[in-house]
Write a protein that holds these residues in place. Structure first.
Motif, mmCIF file in Angstrom:
data_model
loop_
_atom_site.group_PDB
_atom_site.id
_atom_site.type_symbol
_atom_site.label_atom_id
_atom_site.label_comp_id
_atom_site.label_asym_id
_atom_site.label_seq_id
_atom_site.Cartn_x
_atom_site.Cartn_y
_atom_site.Cartn_z
ATOM 1 N N TYR A 65 0.831 -1.200 0.000
ATOM 2 C CA TYR A 65 0.000 0.000 0.000
ATOM 3 C C TYR A 65 0.866 1.251 0.000
ATOM 4 O O TYR A 65 1.967 1.264 0.565
ATOM 5 N N GLU A 94 0.532 8.601 -0.617
ATOM 6 C CA GLU A 94 -0.392 9.213 -1.570
ATOM 7 C C GLU A 94 -1.217 10.317 -0.893
ATOM 8 O O GLU A 94 -1.794 10.112 0.175
ATOM 9 N N ILE A 110 -4.482 12.465 -0.910
ATOM 10 C CA ILE A 110 -5.854 12.370 -1.411
ATOM 11 C C ILE A 110 -6.605 13.617 -0.946
ATOM 12 O O ILE A 110 -6.677 13.905 0.252
ATOM 13 N N ARG A 135 -9.409 15.616 0.315
ATOM 14 C CA ARG A 135 -10.658 15.329 1.008
ATOM 15 C C ARG A 135 -11.539 16.567 1.178
ATOM 16 O O ARG A 135 -12.619 16.491 1.771
ATOM 17 N N ASP A 186 -5.762 9.808 6.964
ATOM 18 C CA ASP A 186 -5.813 10.301 5.586
ATOM 19 C C ASP A 186 -5.263 9.258 4.618
ATOM 20 O O ASP A 186 -4.512 9.578 3.699
ATOM 21 N N PHE A 187 -5.644 8.003 4.847
ATOM 22 C CA PHE A 187 -5.203 6.887 4.010
ATOM 23 C C PHE A 187 -6.425 6.172 3.441
ATOM 24 O O PHE A 187 -7.456 6.051 4.115
ATOM 25 N N LYS A 188 -6.298 5.669 2.219
ATOM 26 C CA LYS A 188 -7.355 4.849 1.650
ATOM 27 C C LYS A 188 -7.531 3.576 2.475
ATOM 28 O O LYS A 188 -6.574 3.023 3.003
ATOM 29 N N ALA A 189 -8.774 3.126 2.528
ATOM 30 C CA ALA A 189 -9.055 1.864 3.202
ATOM 31 C C ALA A 189 -8.415 0.706 2.437
ATOM 32 O O ALA A 189 -8.034 0.835 1.270
ATOM 33 N N LEU A 193 -12.597 -2.088 0.100
ATOM 34 C CA LEU A 193 -13.162 -1.343 -1.024
ATOM 35 C C LEU A 193 -13.784 -2.294 -2.053
ATOM 36 O O LEU A 193 -14.862 -2.014 -2.601
ATOM 37 N N ASN A 253 -9.870 2.585 9.393
ATOM 38 C CA ASN A 253 -10.168 3.904 8.840
ATOM 39 C C ASN A 253 -11.462 3.908 8.028
ATOM 40 O O ASN A 253 -11.508 4.348 6.881
ATOM 41 N N TRP A 260 -3.100 -4.936 5.364
ATOM 42 C CA TRP A 260 -3.168 -3.466 5.369
ATOM 43 C C TRP A 260 -2.845 -2.923 6.757
ATOM 44 O O TRP A 260 -2.086 -1.953 6.889
#
Length: 385
Positions: free
Chosen positions: A3, A7, A9, A11, A34-37, A42, A233, A283
């Motif tokens: 991961y 990055e 993102i 928001r 502030d991280f993607k799941a 997803l 998250n 993750w």
């Protein structure tokens, strides 16, 4: 898979509580990342969308198995389906537990400092709030067991709300500490509700102990609350769990949930919970390594640039408790000084009297954003703003 937590993102303009600004303020406050799941999470949501029917949903055997296996494998907590109830969130469950264990006017004990809803929910439910200050010893908090017992006796406390791991101080209470606390509560017939939402974010070198693993012989007075939301998250998808071992207690909780109509989750919550506990471990391992790196970056920066800030090293989670008393005499002025530098931290006074002139910083964000935020903290305290 690997991961990418570097990055960035955007928001803003998404309804984000954290990123609510109209300017370029950096938020290092509310406790989400502030991280993607995780991709499996997803993907599971996408499968639901692709299926196209968003109907009434109930928990499946596979979901129960995922929860049971996660807690057994990681913490040695043995659960059955009957031990697990679902709730829209840990905070609603805190309020529910006051209805279970107390009556109007009864005393409820919490530590100081503590996550704000511990205090507000006690007051809103017309219970008497009793606070026991934590002791700071060698840079970390300890339970003041003598004070806790004295307050229990003085106020005839009926319920103790424990936060483990502790928010905002980051302590992971040891088995010995929890056993000592249990002994006091048993002696005075005090119920214990343990908020364990940060359990999976325990950092290297520390061991989380579920309170229910200590509750044999006192299970009718012990409840644990937890959730997948902080761990993975996914706080925007409401859902949590109530764990209890005593059959009579579970029936009472279930009956009260039915009265409040707070016992069902939505389709996405059940889906995310199952996929997280089945496939989110990779993750989580990676995000914890990244968080630990960000903790070191933060501590090194503050030691090097603002050595008068006293940093309480966390044992769990991505929240760091800072004593900023060298830089202000007033809590609002301290907060305003940082906001003027376009960086937002949580004001410590909101966590109780022991939060006076303290701040809570959230480091679960890309390293570049964290470093810019820390530079703004430095500017605020060094006269650069």
């Amino acid at each position: 898979m690997q991961y990418n937590f570097d990055e960035t993102i955007d928001r803003r303009d998404t309804g984000s509580v954290k990123w609510h600004y109209s300017d370029d303020t950096i938020p290092l406050w509310v406790a989400d990342m502030d991280f993607k799941a995780a991709l499996p999470i997803l993907d599971s949501v996408q499968r639901v969308v692709d299926h196209g029917i968003l109907g009434y949903t109930k928990p499946t055997d596979a979901l129960y198995d995922a929860i049971i296996n996660w807690h057994s494998n990681r913490y040695g907590l043995d659960l059955t389906q009957d031990n697990i109830l679902f709730s829209p969130g840990v905070v609603p469950s805190l309020a529910l537990m006051m209805q279970i264990f107390t009556e109007t006017g009864d005393a409820v004990l919490v530590n100081d400092p503590i996550y704000t809803p511990f205090m507000t929910k006690v007051k809103q439910n017309k219970r008497t709030l009793v606070m026991s200050a934590l002791k700071e010893v060698d840079g970390k908090y300890q339970l003041d067991l003598k004070d806790i017992e004295a307050k229990i006796i003085e106020h005839k406390v009926k319920l103790y709300l424990l936060c483990n791991p502790h928010n905002p101080g980051g302590r992971v209470w040891t088995r010995d500490e929890l056993e000592a606390l249990l002994m006091i509560c048993k002696k005075h017939d005090v119920a214990i509700v343990s908020d364990e939402i940060h359990q999976d974010l325990t950092l290297s070198g520390h061991t989380f102990t579920p309170f229910l693993t200590l509750a044999e012989g006192y299970a009718h007075k012990v409840v644990s609350l937890t959730s997948m939301t902080k761990t993975f998250n996914v706080a925007g998808i409401k859902g949590s769990m109530i764990f209890a071992k005593d059959e009579t207690l579970l029936k009472k909780i279930s009956q009260q949930q039915n009265l409040n109509d707070e016992y069902e989750l939505n389709l996405f919550a059940y889906t995310v919970m199952q996929s997280a506990y089945e496939h989110g471990g990779e993750w989580l391992e990676q995000v914890l390594a990244y968080i630990e790196k960000n903790i070191e970056i933060t501590i090194d920066f503050l030691v090097g640039h603002l050595p008068d800030i006293k940093v309480m090293r966390p044992e769990a989670s991505y929240l760091i408790w800072l004593d900023c008393s060298a830089y202000a005499q007033d809590d609002q002025a301290l907060y305003d000084k940082l906001r003027a530098a376009k960086v937002e931290l949580n004001s410590g006074i909101k966590y109780g009297r022991e939060g006076h002139l303290k701040m809570r910083i959230n480091v679960a964000c890309p390293e570049a954003l964290l470093r810019e935020g820390l530079n703004r903290v430095y500017a605020a305290f060094s006269g650069g703003v």
